[in-house]
Design an enzyme around this catalytic site. Structure first.
Site, PDB file in Angstrom:
ATOM      1  N   LYS A  13       0.834  -1.210   0.000  1.00 48.32           N
ATOM      2  CA  LYS A  13       0.000   0.000   0.000  1.00 48.32           C
ATOM      3  C   LYS A  13       0.868   1.260   0.000  1.00 48.32           C
ATOM      4  O   LYS A  13       0.598   2.208  -0.729  1.00 48.32           O
ATOM      5  CB  LYS A  13      -0.937   0.002   1.223  1.00 48.32           C
ATOM      6  CG  LYS A  13      -1.905  -1.175   1.240  1.00 48.32           C
ATOM      7  CD  LYS A  13      -2.914  -1.092   2.389  1.00 48.32           C
ATOM      8  CE  LYS A  13      -2.315  -1.252   3.757  1.00 48.32           C
ATOM      9  NZ  LYS A  13      -1.817  -2.611   4.046  1.00 48.32           N
ATOM     10  N   ARG A  88      -9.980  -0.373   8.635  1.00 51.10           N
ATOM     11  CA  ARG A  88      -9.529  -1.758   8.747  1.00 51.10           C
ATOM     12  C   ARG A  88     -10.602  -2.653   9.341  1.00 51.10           C
ATOM     13  O   ARG A  88     -10.392  -3.850   9.466  1.00 51.10           O
ATOM     14  CB  ARG A  88      -8.302  -1.812   9.636  1.00 51.10           C
ATOM     15  CG  ARG A  88      -6.995  -2.073   8.849  1.00 51.10           C
ATOM     16  CD  ARG A  88      -5.886  -1.968   9.836  1.00 51.10           C
ATOM     17  NE  ARG A  88      -4.675  -2.623   9.545  1.00 51.10           N
ATOM     18  CZ  ARG A  88      -3.561  -2.006   9.145  1.00 51.10           C
ATOM     19  NH1 ARG A  88      -3.583  -0.731   8.843  1.00 51.10           N
ATOM     20  NH2 ARG A  88      -2.452  -2.679   9.014  1.00 51.10           N
ATOM     21  N   ARG A 127      11.841  -7.291   4.776  1.00 46.41           N
ATOM     22  CA  ARG A 127      11.753  -5.823   4.773  1.00 46.41           C
ATOM     23  C   ARG A 127      12.601  -5.236   5.916  1.00 46.41           C
ATOM     24  O   ARG A 127      12.627  -5.751   7.025  1.00 46.41           O
ATOM     25  CB  ARG A 127      10.289  -5.403   4.958  1.00 46.41           C
ATOM     26  CG  ARG A 127      10.104  -3.892   5.032  1.00 46.41           C
ATOM     27  CD  ARG A 127       8.696  -3.476   4.776  1.00 46.41           C
ATOM     28  NE  ARG A 127       7.812  -3.686   5.919  1.00 46.41           N
ATOM     29  CZ  ARG A 127       6.540  -3.300   5.938  1.00 46.41           C
ATOM     30  NH1 ARG A 127       5.996  -2.721   4.876  1.00 46.41           N
ATOM     31  NH2 ARG A 127       5.791  -3.528   6.999  1.00 46.41           N
ATOM     32  N   ARG A 160      11.286  -3.965  11.490  1.00 45.10           N
ATOM     33  CA  ARG A 160      10.200  -3.491  12.354  1.00 45.10           C
ATOM     34  C   ARG A 160       9.816  -4.598  13.318  1.00 45.10           C
ATOM     35  O   ARG A 160       9.803  -5.768  12.940  1.00 45.10           O
ATOM     36  CB  ARG A 160       8.982  -3.151  11.471  1.00 45.10           C
ATOM     37  CG  ARG A 160       8.810  -1.682  11.215  1.00 45.10           C
ATOM     38  CD  ARG A 160       7.797  -1.390  10.158  1.00 45.10           C
ATOM     39  NE  ARG A 160       6.450  -1.909  10.438  1.00 45.10           N
ATOM     40  CZ  ARG A 160       5.398  -1.680   9.665  1.00 45.10           C
ATOM     41  NH1 ARG A 160       5.529  -0.936   8.578  1.00 45.10           N
ATOM     42  NH2 ARG A 160       4.218  -2.165   9.950  1.00 45.10           N
ATOM     43  N   ARG A 171      -0.948 -10.793  11.989  1.00 49.69           N
ATOM     44  CA  ARG A 171      -1.497  -9.648  11.252  1.00 49.69           C
ATOM     45  C   ARG A 171      -2.318 -10.138  10.059  1.00 49.69           C
ATOM     46  O   ARG A 171      -3.342  -9.548   9.720  1.00 49.69           O
ATOM     47  CB  ARG A 171      -0.369  -8.715  10.783  1.00 49.69           C
ATOM     48  CG  ARG A 171       0.299  -7.993  11.955  1.00 49.69           C
ATOM     49  CD  ARG A 171       1.627  -7.386  11.565  1.00 49.69           C
ATOM     50  NE  ARG A 171       1.497  -6.271  10.652  1.00 49.69           N
ATOM     51  CZ  ARG A 171       2.485  -5.831   9.865  1.00 49.69           C
ATOM     52  NH1 ARG A 171       3.665  -6.439   9.882  1.00 49.69           N
ATOM     53  NH2 ARG A 171       2.293  -4.807   9.080  1.00 49.69           N
TER      54      ARG A 171
HETATM   55  P1  AMP Z   1       0.503  -0.748   9.069  1.00 51.00           P
HETATM   56  O1  AMP Z   1       1.777   0.013   8.958  1.00 51.00           O
HETATM   57  O2  AMP Z   1      -0.621  -0.138   8.281  1.00 51.00           O
HETATM   58  O3  AMP Z   1       0.681  -2.220   8.773  1.00 51.00           O
HETATM   59  O4  AMP Z   1       0.029  -0.660  10.605  1.00 51.00           O
HETATM   60  C1  AMP Z   1       0.851  -1.144  11.650  1.00 51.00           C
HETATM   61  C2  AMP Z   1      -0.009  -1.451  12.873  1.00 51.00           C
HETATM   62  O5  AMP Z   1      -0.683  -0.262  13.318  1.00 51.00           O
HETATM   63  C3  AMP Z   1      -1.126  -2.468  12.662  1.00 51.00           C
HETATM   64  O6  AMP Z   1      -0.683  -3.813  12.757  1.00 51.00           O
HETATM   65  C4  AMP Z   1      -2.082  -2.082  13.790  1.00 51.00           C
HETATM   66  O7  AMP Z   1      -1.609  -2.544  15.043  1.00 51.00           O
HETATM   67  C5  AMP Z   1      -1.996  -0.568  13.789  1.00 51.00           C
HETATM   68  N1  AMP Z   1      -2.982   0.054  12.872  1.00 51.00           N
HETATM   69  C6  AMP Z   1      -2.722   0.752  11.720  1.00 51.00           C
HETATM   70  N2  AMP Z   1      -3.864   1.172  11.153  1.00 51.00           N
HETATM   71  C7  AMP Z   1      -4.876   0.726  11.952  1.00 51.00           C
HETATM   72  C8  AMP Z   1      -6.303   0.807  11.893  1.00 51.00           C
HETATM   73  N3  AMP Z   1      -6.931   1.445  10.891  1.00 51.00           N
HETATM   74  N4  AMP Z   1      -7.010   0.212  12.888  1.00 51.00           N
HETATM   75  C9  AMP Z   1      -6.411  -0.420  13.905  1.00 51.00           C
HETATM   76  N5  AMP Z   1      -5.083  -0.564  14.020  1.00 51.00           N
HETATM   77  C10 AMP Z   1      -4.306   0.016  13.060  1.00 51.00           C
END
Ligand code: AMP
Length: 211
Positions: A13, A88, A127, A160, A171
């Site tokens: 994304k 999400r 990554r 990370r 996830r």
């Molecule tokens: P990402 O970088 O988008 O993969 O987000 C990393 C982490 O942030 C996710 O695994 C969640 O713990 C949290 N997170 C990001 N966006 C959301 C969302 N819209 N709702 C809930 N948790 C989120």
């Protein structure tokens, strides 16, 4: 243009968002980036969110919705935005619908980046990210010239916490149970565009330009 980028973790994304930004100068809003910045800065929001993030779980809807209400009210969103990592859950999507209705605006499209789980695991375990400037590397496809050191800024390049395989599997499970229902939600609204996430860094841009 107002779009949502939907897809499993590791679907790309962020990469697609960077490519879209090169053509359409709209706000790129990544909830993951906002949360990580809050964790780094040690804010109350960051402290609340960290345990969920480290475990690969979703941060509670009310926290995310409050955060996005403020973010979408900022001036840079007036001309358009792309949402990366939000919504999400169905509850977040419904809250977003209410926010958009309140502002009298509509979404143009929801792009679903399609990818299988094994490809995600191999992408994410390789990554790496610069702690200082955020540049993304890949131990196989885009390694740093000197191990652990950012080519751009000399910062420390690390994995990370949530890119370890056990957390990635969590996830992915969270994605399939809580986020994948959004594909049907936005299909019903006639907004969904499915894109093959292995189609290269400009895959979404090419499709947006055609529409
Ligand atoms: P990402 O970088 O988008 O993969 O987000 C990393 C982490 O942030 C996710 O695994 C969640 O713990 C949290 N997170 C990001 N966006 C959301 C969302 N819209 N709702 C809930 N948790 C989120």
């Amino acid at each position: 243009m107002r779009i949502i980028l939907l897809g499993a973790p590791g679907a790309g994304k962020g990469t697609q968002a960077d490519s879209i930004k090169s053509k359409y100068p709209i706000a790129h809003i990544s909830t993951g980036d906002i949360l990580r910045a809050n964790v780094k800065a040690g804010t109350a929001l960051g402290k609340d969110a960290k345990a969920y993030m480290d475990a690969g779980k979703l941060v509670p809807d009310d926290v995310i919705v409050g955060m996005m209400e403020s973010r979408l009210a900022e001036a840079d969103c007036k001309e358009g935005f792309m949402l990366d990592g939000f919504p999400r859950t169905i509850a977040q999507a419904e809250a977003l619908d209410k926010m958009l209705t309140a502002h009298g605006i509509k979404l143009d499209a929801v792009v679903s980046l399609e990818i299988d789980d094994d490809t995600v695991v191999s992408r994410l375990t390789s990554r790496r990210v610069c702690k200082q400037c955020g540049e993304i590397y890949n131990t196989v496809l885009k390694p740093t010239a000197k191990e652990g050191v950012c080519d751009k800024c000399g910062g420390e390049v690390v994995q990370r916490d949530d890119d370890r395989e056990s957390v990635i599997r969590n996830r992915l499970a969270v994605f399939h149970t809580q986020t994948a229902p959004l594909i049907e939600y936005y299909t019903q609204k006639g907004l969904l565009i499915a894109v093959d996430a292995t189609g290269g860094k400009d895959a979404v841009l090419r499709i947006l330009e055609k529409n």
